[in-house]
Scaffold this motif. Structure first.
Motif, PDB file in Angstrom:
ATOM      1  N   THR A  11     -85.091   7.441 -22.088  1.00  0.00           N
ATOM      2  CA  THR A  11     -84.302   6.403 -21.430  1.00  0.00           C
ATOM      3  C   THR A  11     -82.889   6.893 -21.188  1.00  0.00           C
ATOM      4  OG1 THR A  11     -85.632   4.701 -22.485  1.00  0.00           O
ATOM      5  CG2 THR A  11     -83.509   4.018 -21.614  1.00  0.00           C
ATOM      6  N   VAL A  14     -82.832   9.225 -18.204  1.00  0.00           N
ATOM      7  CA  VAL A  14     -82.878   8.511 -16.934  1.00  0.00           C
ATOM      8  C   VAL A  14     -81.478   8.082 -16.528  1.00  0.00           C
ATOM      9  CG1 VAL A  14     -83.682   6.418 -15.786  1.00  0.00           C
ATOM     10  CG2 VAL A  14     -85.243   7.735 -17.193  1.00  0.00           C
ATOM     11  N   GLY A  92     -93.981   1.653 -20.237  1.00  0.00           N
ATOM     12  CA  GLY A  92     -93.541   1.531 -18.854  1.00  0.00           C
ATOM     13  C   GLY A  92     -94.654   1.252 -17.870  1.00  0.00           C
ATOM     14  N   SER A 109     -92.362   3.685 -16.376  1.00  0.00           N
ATOM     15  CA  SER A 109     -92.294   4.740 -17.379  1.00  0.00           C
ATOM     16  C   SER A 109     -91.071   5.614 -17.114  1.00  0.00           C
ATOM     17  CB  SER A 109     -93.555   5.601 -17.338  1.00  0.00           C
ATOM     18  OG  SER A 109     -94.678   4.870 -17.792  1.00  0.00           O
ATOM     19  N   PRO A 110     -90.302   5.931 -18.139  1.00  0.00           N
ATOM     20  CA  PRO A 110     -89.084   6.720 -17.953  1.00  0.00           C
ATOM     21  C   PRO A 110     -89.377   8.084 -17.338  1.00  0.00           C
ATOM     22  CG  PRO A 110     -89.102   5.712 -20.127  1.00  0.00           C
ATOM     23  CD  PRO A 110     -90.465   5.487 -19.535  1.00  0.00           C
ATOM     24  N   GLU A 111     -88.403   8.597 -16.620  1.00  0.00           N
ATOM     25  CA  GLU A 111     -88.508   9.950 -16.083  1.00  0.00           C
ATOM     26  C   GLU A 111     -88.732  10.916 -17.239  1.00  0.00           C
ATOM     27  OE1 GLU A 111     -85.945  13.048 -13.289  1.00  0.00           O
ATOM     28  OE2 GLU A 111     -85.153  11.065 -13.765  1.00  0.00           O
TER      29      GLU A 111
END
Length: 201
Positions: A11, A14, A92, A109-111
């Protein structure tokens, strides 16, 4: 690293890298780089198989998730039976979702997390499930796609063989250590088997 710590780290990444397009090398460095031996040692299961279902939603704690089901071809750690179904949830949604009240929920969903698609053949290094959620070990580093007899993870196998002691593996596998990019799938699985056997001793 715990699943919770990985979520927090992803997170943060991101927030720091929004709007940037990263090369595989830069992308791999957003989280702790792990070589193949580390992926093997940390994985609860190492699953090769076909992704047969990818859905998303919210759980009973109102957490967004992506649910993935893999038909297991094999598990290098011997914990899952051939042709069984392995289902897990990672944090995510697949994409932003309309909430029906004029608002859009953006909690994808986070990068840096692995991406999943129905029909793809994968090798997945899975963490144990904690609190109903899990991820691949090393996030996108721990999910490999099989295509045309070769496997590669989502960062192009960057750093995958760094630091692996070539004297601890057979001569037939040593050429993998200097192969850039995608590698032969059969040799890859053979090397995983040897590393998993060594980790169990």
């Amino acid at each position: 690293m715990s699943v919770r710590s990985m979520f927090a780290k992803a997170t943060l990444v991101v927030a720091l890298s929004a709007g940037l397009t990263l090369a595989p090398e830069a992308s791999a460095q957003k989280h702790i780089k792990q070589n193949l031996a580390q992926l093997v040692n940390q994985a609860h299961s190492i699953i090769s198989g076909e992704v047969i279902s990818v859905t998303d939603g919210f759980d009973e704690r109102k957490r967004p998730y992506t649910e993935v089901t893999i038909r297991v071809g094999s598990d290098a750690k011997g914990k899952l039976a051939e042709d069984s179904l392995y289902t897990f949830r990672q944090f995510g949604l697949l994409k932003p979702r309309s909430m029906g009240n004029g608002k859009v929920y953006l909690g994808v969903s986070p990068e840096g997390f692995a991406n999943w698609h129905v029909g793809e053949q994968v090798v997945a290094f899975m963490n144990p499930t904690l609190g109903g959620l899990t991820t691949t070990v090393g996030l996108e580093q721990g999910k490999f796609n099989l295509l045309n007899g070769k496997v590669s993870n989502e960062v192009g196998n960057y750093g995958l063989f760094d630091g692996i002691d070539s004297t601890q593996i057979g001569a037939e596998d040593q050429n993998l250590l200097t192969t850039p990019g995608a590698v032969d799938a059969q040799q890859f699985m053979h090397l995983i088997g040897k590393l998993a056997q060594g980790a169990a001793q």
